[in-house]
Design a protein around this motif. Structure first.
Motif, mmCIF file in Angstrom:
data_model
loop_
_atom_site.group_PDB
_atom_site.id
_atom_site.type_symbol
_atom_site.label_atom_id
_atom_site.label_comp_id
_atom_site.label_asym_id
_atom_site.label_seq_id
_atom_site.Cartn_x
_atom_site.Cartn_y
_atom_site.Cartn_z
ATOM 1 N N THR A 31 24.852 -38.626 47.733
ATOM 2 C CA THR A 31 24.642 -40.078 47.727
ATOM 3 C C THR A 31 23.382 -40.458 48.499
ATOM 4 O OG1 THR A 31 26.169 -40.394 49.589
ATOM 5 C CG2 THR A 31 27.074 -40.670 47.360
ATOM 6 N N ARG A 32 23.044 -39.695 49.541
ATOM 7 C CA ARG A 32 21.804 -39.959 50.282
ATOM 8 C C ARG A 32 20.592 -39.731 49.388
ATOM 9 N NH1 ARG A 32 18.654 -36.403 52.004
ATOM 10 N NH2 ARG A 32 20.227 -34.767 52.128
ATOM 11 N N ALA A 35 20.465 -42.526 46.789
ATOM 12 C CA ALA A 35 20.064 -43.802 47.385
ATOM 13 C C ALA A 35 18.568 -43.856 47.645
ATOM 14 C CB ALA A 35 20.836 -44.041 48.687
ATOM 15 N N HIS A 36 17.996 -42.756 48.099
ATOM 16 C CA HIS A 36 16.573 -42.731 48.422
ATOM 17 C C HIS A 36 15.699 -42.391 47.225
ATOM 18 C CE1 HIS A 36 17.127 -43.345 52.717
ATOM 19 N NE2 HIS A 36 18.195 -42.565 52.597
ATOM 20 N N GLU A 39 17.812 -45.679 43.798
ATOM 21 C CA GLU A 39 17.918 -46.911 44.574
ATOM 22 C C GLU A 39 19.316 -46.980 45.166
ATOM 23 O OE1 GLU A 39 18.508 -50.830 42.412
ATOM 24 O OE2 GLU A 39 17.536 -49.660 40.825
ATOM 25 N N ARG A 40 19.467 -47.729 46.231
ATOM 26 C CA ARG A 40 20.721 -47.720 46.975
ATOM 27 C C ARG A 40 21.963 -48.005 46.144
ATOM 28 N NH1 ARG A 40 19.381 -49.913 53.046
ATOM 29 N NH2 ARG A 40 17.885 -48.255 53.454
ATOM 30 N N PRO A 41 21.961 -49.027 45.291
ATOM 31 C CA PRO A 41 23.187 -49.286 44.523
ATOM 32 C C PRO A 41 23.587 -48.136 43.603
ATOM 33 C CG PRO A 41 21.743 -51.199 44.440
ATOM 34 C CD PRO A 41 20.955 -50.072 45.062
ATOM 35 N N ALA A 43 23.871 -45.071 44.478
ATOM 36 C CA ALA A 43 24.636 -44.059 45.217
ATOM 37 C C ALA A 43 26.145 -44.182 44.998
ATOM 38 C CB ALA A 43 24.284 -44.106 46.700
ATOM 39 N N PRO A 44 26.777 -45.334 45.249
ATOM 40 C CA PRO A 44 28.221 -45.393 45.025
ATOM 41 C C PRO A 44 28.588 -45.297 43.548
ATOM 42 C CG PRO A 44 27.398 -47.556 45.675
ATOM 43 C CD PRO A 44 26.267 -46.575 45.848
ATOM 44 N N THR A 46 26.991 -43.512 41.316
ATOM 45 C CA THR A 46 26.874 -42.103 40.973
ATOM 46 C C THR A 46 28.062 -41.321 41.517
ATOM 47 O OG1 THR A 46 24.471 -42.298 40.922
ATOM 48 C CG2 THR A 46 25.381 -40.063 41.085
ATOM 49 N N THR A 72 22.459 -34.545 42.233
ATOM 50 C CA THR A 72 21.437 -34.379 43.267
ATOM 51 C C THR A 72 20.124 -33.939 42.631
ATOM 52 O OG1 THR A 72 23.086 -33.838 44.950
ATOM 53 C CG2 THR A 72 20.829 -33.132 45.382
ATOM 54 N N GLU A 89 8.731 -47.044 44.935
ATOM 55 C CA GLU A 89 8.664 -48.264 45.720
ATOM 56 C C GLU A 89 7.799 -48.045 46.949
ATOM 57 O OE1 GLU A 89 12.375 -49.966 46.814
ATOM 58 O OE2 GLU A 89 13.202 -49.768 44.802
#
Length: 91
Positions: A31-32, A35-36, A39-41, A43-44, A46, A72, A89
């Motif tokens: 998830t890290r 997110a990076h 994009e952050r949304p 992560a959950p 996925t 990953t 970004e």
């Protein structure tokens, strides 16, 4: 002593009526990266897809791990592609 992440995962799994055998560190790392690298949304969302894919393949720690590893790698490719085409970004 306060409650821990392990306590939460055990209680959440019990509430859902499942046995938790996944590698929590691997999922957090996935998830890290998502997110990076995406994009952050993502992560959950996925993480949900990983669980769904693992369940569709019969479940178990191996299915979760395989799906997490694939996501990953995909997120890492996305980050590399974004960096190479200039669409990453800017802070």
């Amino acid at each position: 002593m306060g409650r821990t992440l392990d306590d939460w995962m055990a209680e959440a799994a019990a509430e859902l009526g499942i046995e938790l055998t996944a590698d929590i560190r691997e999922l957090l790392d996935m998830t890290r990266v998502v997110a990076h690298g995406v994009e952050r949304p993502a992560a959950p969302l996925t993480a949900f897809l990983v669980g769904y894919a693992a369940a569709a393949r019969g479940g178990g720690v191996e299915a979760v791990s395989a799906a997490a590893q694939r996501m990953t790698a995909l997120a890492e490719r996305w980050a590399q592609d974004a960096a190479s085409d200039g669409s990453a970004e800017q802070p």
